[in-house]
Design a protein around this motif. Structure first.
Motif, PDB file in Angstrom:
ATOM      1  N   ARG A   1     -60.691   0.903 -25.383  1.00 35.20           N
ATOM      2  CA  ARG A   1     -59.266   0.762 -25.049  1.00 35.20           C
ATOM      3  C   ARG A   1     -59.006  -0.578 -24.373  1.00 35.20           C
ATOM      4  O   ARG A   1     -58.044  -1.280 -24.709  1.00 35.20           O
ATOM      5  CB  ARG A   1     -58.820   1.893 -24.119  1.00 35.20           C
ATOM      6  CG  ARG A   1     -58.554   3.200 -24.796  1.00 35.20           C
ATOM      7  CD  ARG A   1     -57.828   4.172 -23.885  1.00 35.20           C
ATOM      8  NE  ARG A   1     -58.451   4.313 -22.578  1.00 35.20           N
ATOM      9  CZ  ARG A   1     -59.370   5.228 -22.261  1.00 35.20           C
ATOM     10  NH1 ARG A   1     -59.780   6.078 -23.182  1.00 35.20           N
ATOM     11  NH2 ARG A   1     -59.869   5.293 -21.046  1.00 35.20           N
TER      12      ARG A   1
ATOM     13  N   SER B   1     -57.331  -7.833 -26.744  1.00 30.19           N
ATOM     14  CA  SER B   1     -57.170  -8.603 -27.976  1.00 30.19           C
ATOM     15  C   SER B   1     -55.721  -8.622 -28.450  1.00 30.19           C
ATOM     16  O   SER B   1     -55.334  -9.493 -29.209  1.00 30.19           O
ATOM     17  CB  SER B   1     -58.064  -8.046 -29.079  1.00 30.19           C
ATOM     18  OG  SER B   1     -57.648  -6.747 -29.432  1.00 30.19           O
ATOM     19  N   SER B   2     -54.905  -7.666 -27.987  1.00 33.04           N
ATOM     20  CA  SER B   2     -53.510  -7.650 -28.408  1.00 33.04           C
ATOM     21  C   SER B   2     -52.647  -8.598 -27.575  1.00 33.04           C
ATOM     22  O   SER B   2     -51.563  -8.968 -27.993  1.00 33.04           O
ATOM     23  CB  SER B   2     -52.942  -6.232 -28.322  1.00 33.04           C
ATOM     24  OG  SER B   2     -52.875  -5.822 -26.980  1.00 33.04           O
ATOM     25  N   VAL B   3     -53.136  -9.003 -26.405  1.00 31.11           N
ATOM     26  CA  VAL B   3     -52.397  -9.945 -25.559  1.00 31.11           C
ATOM     27  C   VAL B   3     -52.771 -11.355 -26.000  1.00 31.11           C
ATOM     28  O   VAL B   3     -53.944 -11.702 -26.034  1.00 31.11           O
ATOM     29  CB  VAL B   3     -52.767  -9.745 -24.072  1.00 31.11           C
ATOM     30  CG1 VAL B   3     -52.092 -10.792 -23.204  1.00 31.11           C
ATOM     31  CG2 VAL B   3     -52.398  -8.348 -23.628  1.00 31.11           C
TER      32      VAL B   3
ATOM     33  N   ALA C   1     -59.300  -3.418 -26.934  1.00 37.11           N
ATOM     34  CA  ALA C   1     -58.153  -3.468 -27.833  1.00 37.11           C
ATOM     35  C   ALA C   1     -56.932  -4.032 -27.113  1.00 37.11           C
ATOM     36  O   ALA C   1     -56.163  -4.808 -27.690  1.00 37.11           O
ATOM     37  CB  ALA C   1     -57.847  -2.083 -28.382  1.00 37.11           C
ATOM     38  N   ALA C   2     -56.757  -3.659 -25.846  1.00 39.26           N
ATOM     39  CA  ALA C   2     -55.621  -4.171 -25.081  1.00 39.26           C
ATOM     40  C   ALA C   2     -55.764  -5.671 -24.838  1.00 39.26           C
ATOM     41  O   ALA C   2     -54.781  -6.412 -24.889  1.00 39.26           O
ATOM     42  CB  ALA C   2     -55.509  -3.431 -23.761  1.00 39.26           C
TER      43      ALA C   2
END
Length: 54
Positions: free
Chosen positions: A32, A38-40, A35-36
């Motif tokens: 989690r 890499s999304s920023v 993933a967080a």
């Protein structure tokens, strides 16, 4: 006579289950957070470090 080997076997399975449960929850948290992160979008500097003007 048979009691202590049975207790040891049950204890082994309980501890093995505990280790698997802890590893599963830690891996889920890691995924989690990864993933967080890499999304920023990463903040980039105006000029990369070490770049030289021509």
């Amino acid at each position: 006579m048979v009691l202590w080997p049975a207790v040891a076997l049950v204890g082994f399975f309980v501890l093995t289950g505990l280790v698997i449960a802890m590893g599963t929850s830690t891996t889920a948290r890691y995924e989690r957070e990864r993933a967080a992160a890499s999304s920023v979008p990463a903040r980039s500097a105006a000029e990369p470090v070490g770049a030289r003007a021509a």
